[in-house]
Every structure is written in structure tokens, then in C-alpha cells.
Design a protein around this motif. Sequence first.
Motif, PDB file in Angstrom:
ATOM      1  N   GLY A  83       0.823  -1.208   0.000  1.00 52.54           N
ATOM      2  CA  GLY A  83       0.000   0.000   0.000  1.00 52.54           C
ATOM      3  C   GLY A  83       0.849   1.247   0.000  1.00 52.54           C
ATOM      4  O   GLY A  83       0.579   2.213  -0.721  1.00 52.54           O
ATOM      5  N   MET A  84       1.935   1.222   0.792  1.00 46.09           N
ATOM      6  CA  MET A  84       2.788   2.400   0.865  1.00 46.09           C
ATOM      7  C   MET A  84       3.578   2.581  -0.433  1.00 46.09           C
ATOM      8  O   MET A  84       3.953   3.690  -0.789  1.00 46.09           O
ATOM      9  N   ARG A  85       3.776   1.480  -1.195  1.00 46.03           N
ATOM     10  CA  ARG A  85       4.506   1.557  -2.454  1.00 46.03           C
ATOM     11  C   ARG A  85       3.671   2.156  -3.585  1.00 46.03           C
ATOM     12  O   ARG A  85       4.151   2.277  -4.706  1.00 46.03           O
ATOM     13  N   VAL A  86       2.388   2.485  -3.308  1.00 44.39           N
ATOM     14  CA  VAL A  86       1.569   3.136  -4.345  1.00 44.39           C
ATOM     15  C   VAL A  86       1.853   4.643  -4.347  1.00 44.39           C
ATOM     16  O   VAL A  86       1.369   5.371  -5.210  1.00 44.39           O
ATOM     17  N   LEU A  87       2.666   5.111  -3.387  1.00 44.62           N
ATOM     18  CA  LEU A  87       2.957   6.557  -3.290  1.00 44.62           C
ATOM     19  C   LEU A  87       3.437   7.203  -4.592  1.00 44.62           C
ATOM     20  O   LEU A  87       2.960   8.290  -4.931  1.00 44.62           O
ATOM     21  N   PRO A  88       4.370   6.572  -5.349  1.00 34.71           N
ATOM     22  CA  PRO A  88       4.789   7.217  -6.605  1.00 34.71           C
ATOM     23  C   PRO A  88       3.609   7.473  -7.544  1.00 34.71           C
ATOM     24  O   PRO A  88       3.535   8.525  -8.177  1.00 34.71           O
ATOM     25  N   LEU A  89       2.654   6.506  -7.603  1.00 31.83           N
ATOM     26  CA  LEU A  89       1.468   6.714  -8.442  1.00 31.83           C
ATOM     27  C   LEU A  89       0.676   7.923  -7.932  1.00 31.83           C
ATOM     28  O   LEU A  89       0.200   8.748  -8.725  1.00 31.83           O
ATOM     29  N   THR A 144      10.794   9.342   0.340  1.00 32.55           N
ATOM     30  CA  THR A 144      12.064   8.942   0.946  1.00 32.55           C
ATOM     31  C   THR A 144      11.818   7.950   2.076  1.00 32.55           C
ATOM     32  O   THR A 144      12.468   6.888   2.155  1.00 32.55           O
ATOM     33  N   LEU A 145      10.881   8.276   2.964  1.00 36.56           N
ATOM     34  CA  LEU A 145      10.564   7.374   4.079  1.00 36.56           C
ATOM     35  C   LEU A 145      10.149   5.999   3.549  1.00 36.56           C
ATOM     36  O   LEU A 145      10.665   4.959   3.981  1.00 36.56           O
ATOM     37  N   ALA A 146       9.210   5.997   2.596  1.00 32.50           N
ATOM     38  CA  ALA A 146       8.675   4.729   2.095  1.00 32.50           C
ATOM     39  C   ALA A 146       9.764   3.905   1.422  1.00 32.50           C
ATOM     40  O   ALA A 146       9.874   2.693   1.646  1.00 32.50           O
ATOM     41  N   ASN A 147      10.597   4.561   0.604  1.00 29.42           N
ATOM     42  CA  ASN A 147      11.631   3.802  -0.117  1.00 29.42           C
ATOM     43  C   ASN A 147      12.655   3.201   0.822  1.00 29.42           C
ATOM     44  O   ASN A 147      13.048   2.047   0.662  1.00 29.42           O
ATOM     45  N   ARG A 167      17.871   0.251  12.740  1.00 29.29           N
ATOM     46  CA  ARG A 167      17.870   1.306  11.730  1.00 29.29           C
ATOM     47  C   ARG A 167      16.417   1.663  11.372  1.00 29.29           C
ATOM     48  O   ARG A 167      16.063   2.837  11.244  1.00 29.29           O
ATOM     49  N   MET A 168      15.562   0.631  11.226  1.00 29.88           N
ATOM     50  CA  MET A 168      14.156   0.877  10.886  1.00 29.88           C
ATOM     51  C   MET A 168      13.459   1.632  12.019  1.00 29.88           C
ATOM     52  O   MET A 168      12.639   2.527  11.781  1.00 29.88           O
ATOM     53  N   GLU A 169      13.782   1.255  13.261  1.00 26.07           N
ATOM     54  CA  GLU A 169      13.199   1.956  14.417  1.00 26.07           C
ATOM     55  C   GLU A 169      13.636   3.418  14.430  1.00 26.07           C
ATOM     56  O   GLU A 169      12.832   4.323  14.643  1.00 26.07           O
ATOM     57  N   ASN A 170      14.941   3.625  14.218  1.00 28.94           N
ATOM     58  CA  ASN A 170      15.488   4.976  14.320  1.00 28.94           C
ATOM     59  C   ASN A 170      14.922   5.910  13.255  1.00 28.94           C
ATOM     60  O   ASN A 170      14.820   7.109  13.485  1.00 28.94           O
ATOM     61  N   LEU A 171      14.550   5.356  12.092  1.00 27.37           N
ATOM     62  CA  LEU A 171      13.934   6.204  11.077  1.00 27.37           C
ATOM     63  C   LEU A 171      12.449   6.414  11.388  1.00 27.37           C
ATOM     64  O   LEU A 171      11.909   7.507  11.171  1.00 27.37           O
ATOM     65  N   SER A 172      11.808   5.357  11.927  1.00 33.41           N
ATOM     66  CA  SER A 172      10.354   5.428  12.106  1.00 33.41           C
ATOM     67  C   SER A 172       9.951   6.404  13.205  1.00 33.41           C
ATOM     68  O   SER A 172       8.888   7.017  13.120  1.00 33.41           O
TER      69      SER A 172
END
Lengths: 392, 183
Positions: A83-89, A144-147, A167-172
Motif C-alpha cells: 500500500g505504501m509503495r503506491v505513493l509514486p502513483l 524517501t521514508l517509504a523507499n 535502523r528501521m526503528e530509528n527512522l520510524s
Amino acid sequence: MNNADSNRALLEGAQKRWLTIGVAGALLCAAGGFMNAEQFFRSYLFGFMFWFNLTLGCLAGVMTHNLTGGDWGIATRRQLEAGMRVLPLMALLFLPILFGVPKIYEWANPEHVAHSAILQQKAGYLNQSFFGIRAFVYFSIWLTLANLLYKWSGELERNPSLAIVRRMENLSGPGILIFFLTSTLAAFDWVMSLEPHWYSTIYGLLFIVGQGLAMLAFMIAVTTWLSNRGALSEAVGTKNFHDLGKLMHGFVVLWTYGSFSQFLIIWSANLPEETIWYAHRIAGGWKLIAIGLAVFHFLVPFFLLLIRNNKMKSNILVKIAGLILFMRFVDLYWFISPAFNTNGLGLHWLDLAAPVGIGGLWLATFYGQLRKRSLAPLPDPFAEAEQAMERA
Amino acid sequence: MSTHQTTTSSLHGMMAEFASAEELLDAARRTRGAGYRNVDAYSPFPVHGMDEALALPKSPVPLFVLIGALAGTALGFGLEYWVSVIEYPIMVGGKPFFSWPAFVPVAYETTILLGGLTAAISMLMINGLPMPYHPVFNVERFSHAMTDRFFLCIEATDPKFNREETKKFLEGLHPYQVSEVEE
């Protein structure tokens, strides 16, 4: 045919079906655009906002799960990521709005601005070029976040390690903060500014809660669909649906809390420049929609979700999720359309064609993204990381 | 100490001690499977699936909470209506006496208040609490039920209870230890 093959066939079938609907809807919208450009842009904004909210809801869902963990997110992780990968569309589909600004927004109409001292004061923020720059910044941040999150969860699947989890926690963590800020501003820019004299500080939160609610309802729907067709591991079951049902229940209450708070404060103060927003939304047929929201966006799902069995049985829960998704459409329509139809309900056929067309394209992209990775639920990153540490 | 009681009747039950929640869950299932009905389990934390394993009846607490909460709504809203419309009608800000949006926050709070109180009180009553004395505490090691051990007790009131056979049955579940629970 093994499971991976049958899954691919299932998702390809869904992708083709939705692509057909999406293209048909887009053609209808284009035809409508030539007939009535103004109506096209208004309906398009409505259709866009619904699917955009769902996309951002998925991004927020991934970030929340990175921080909190929990079985609900493990079972729906692949669906959330798709679902989050639909962002570019969605970034691409935002372009027509950029072109339609003068037809959609009152503040972009020089005649209106010339007659309003308030709009002249606000022109430093509400002008076409800054509107475009802001949208560009929002989308850059979200993409950027999603990618990054998608790339890292792929690394985690291939080679589980605690470093990637951290790393995922620190970005989230900061990501959620930035998401709240940008989402609020996007809601202000794209929808609240339809009535540029009016403002509400809780408006952004109402949108974010709506995003979470749409995300949960969609996750329940798509997970039930996949699980009924045997596409998901047997580990996805009653407990996951129970959790998702409880979260959706919480968000139904949160939506009611936020919506009523805004209403109560404006009703209490009773200032004309604030009450005008509600005056437009209870004019004529809009009043029925407002009552319908209280009944079918709050009362009915609230009491249905109180019953434990309704949350645990996915085939019952999916019907409640369907009602909520439908009411999300209605709520958003009630937010957007009265800005143009201040005297009463004015439903145009493009108001149906636009969300269906954009929805078709959205779902086709979603199923395409879902095909890219195994549908197996993401292994618990912490358990995986611990096992990896023990092996080392 | 009464002399007319038999040894069995002065017994509360037979208790087995386990090292983990999984073992306790498994033991509970097998005890139910063997036909025992008056069985209780004790653990330092809630064990997921224990309700099903012990076939416990559905708790009536949620229903009581719903009734209590709805009574709270009616009470709060009714109080506001009575005060603002019937007994002390005062015009505020030119609004009608029956200004229901203003009643909602208080009615909401009384809903939560009565719902919460009903939950706590009905839970205590259904559990028979406060209970100053319970025979399971006669087993010295039972204090570990608060920290790191898991206990299953077959009570003497069970129709299938038999001092020797029940003890043998519990030992067959490979517990850490089986003890008699004095009344």
C-alpha cells in the motif's frame, strides 16, 4: 501448481481486473473533463484524497509497527508495504490537481482575492507557486521514508540482523513525527483551503485518524480476501483479525472524538466565521449525510465491534470493514463537496467515476507491488534478530 | 479439628506444580480430557488459551459493564436535562435550554465512570473477592504462583475425584511436584 504459482496467478488476475476498471474510469473522467472541466477537478480532488489517505495510512502503519511491534502488523506487513509503495502513483496523480488549482481553490482566483482583505493577508502562504513547492516537499519526504523502509525490510528478510531492526526503528520514530506534521499541512493545503476564510486546528488530526481508519479497514478486507483464497500462511488467523478489529474499534472512537470535539467547540463559540463551515454542511440534503455519519460512521460500527465474535470471525469483520471504508468515502465527500455546493447535496456522476477510476489504478498498482515479495508474513524481526545473534 | 470427618472430605484438592505456562496449558487440556470438571489453574500472568483449555464459562462482566455504562449515559444526560431544562432553566449565550451538544461531554464522563466502577465491582463480586482465606495457600510452594511457577488444582468436589487415582493421574502429567491441599 504450487502455492507461489497459485498466489502469482491470483494477484495477477486481481491486478488485471482492477487495471481494466481503472483505465475505464480514467477514460470516463477524461471525457467528463472535456465536458465540464470545473466539475472534473472538484470530483478528481475527492477521488484523489480518498486513495491518497489510504496510501499515507499504510506508510504510517509500517512506521507504527516498526516502533511498537505486534502480531497485527506481522500478519499485514506485506499488504501495508504494498500500500505504501503506491505513493509514486499518487505523486503522479497529484499533477492534475496542480494544473487545476485555479478551478478548484477560491484563493487562486484573483477576483475573489481582490474582494477579501483576509485572502490578501493569506496570499503569502496561499499562492500557486508556494502550493506547488509545498506539495513537492511533502511527496519527497513521504517517498524517501517509504523507499528506505521498503529497502530495509527487504534486507531484513534476506539477512535478519538486529542492526537493520534498529535502523528501521530509528527512522520510524522521527518519521512518525514528520508524518504528522506533513500530513496536517497537506490536509490544510489541499482540502481545508477550499474554504480559505475558515480554519480549524484539529483538522489535520481528523485526516490522520481517517487515514488510520481507512488503512485498518482496507487491511482487514484485503487480508480476509487473501486468506480465504489460501494465499496467506496458516499462521494468519483469528487472533490477527481480533487485533485488527480492536484497533479499528479504537479508531472509530477516535474519529468520533475528534469530529465531535471540532463541532462542540465551534457550536459553543457560535462565531459566524467558524459556524459557516457547519452551516454549509447541514444545508439541504447535507443534513441527512451528517446524521448518516453519526449513525453509520459511529453508532453502528461502534456497537457491532463491541461484540467479541464480530471481531474474531474474519467473514463478519470484513463486512464491518466494508461499511467503514464506504463511510470514509461519505465523510470525505461531506468534507469536500459542500465547499462547492453550499446550498445542498449536489451529486455529480463524476463524483463516482473519479474515485472508481483512481481506485482501479491504485488497486492494480497495489496488487502489482504485492506480487514482488513473498506473501509470507514478515518474520518477527526481534525473534529473527535474536536467533541470528545466537547463531553467530 | 472435627473427628467425624473422613480424611478425603478435609481435603480441598490435589495440586500439581509446573515450570512453564505451556506445560500448565497442556496439563489443563489433558485434565479436562480425562473427565475432571472442577479444575482451576494458577499462574503469575494470564496464560493465553487457558479459558478454552479449562472450558470456563463466558464471563458476564462485559454485559454488566455495558449495562453500567449505558446507565451512566442515561444518568448523566438525564441529570443535565433535568437541571438545564426543568428545574433551573437559565439562558446561556442565547442557546436553547435543551442544548444537547453541551450535554455530551458530561454524559460521556458518567458513562466511563459507571462503566469502570461496574467493571471493578462486578469482577470482584464474581470472583468472590475479597477472600481472606483460601485453602490453596496451605501448600507452602504456592507462593511461587506469584512469581515463577504454574499450578493446576483438581478440587475434591469433583465427582471423579479420588485421592489415590487423582494423585496418580497428576503425576502422569510429569509435574515438578504433586501436593495435597488441606481444607
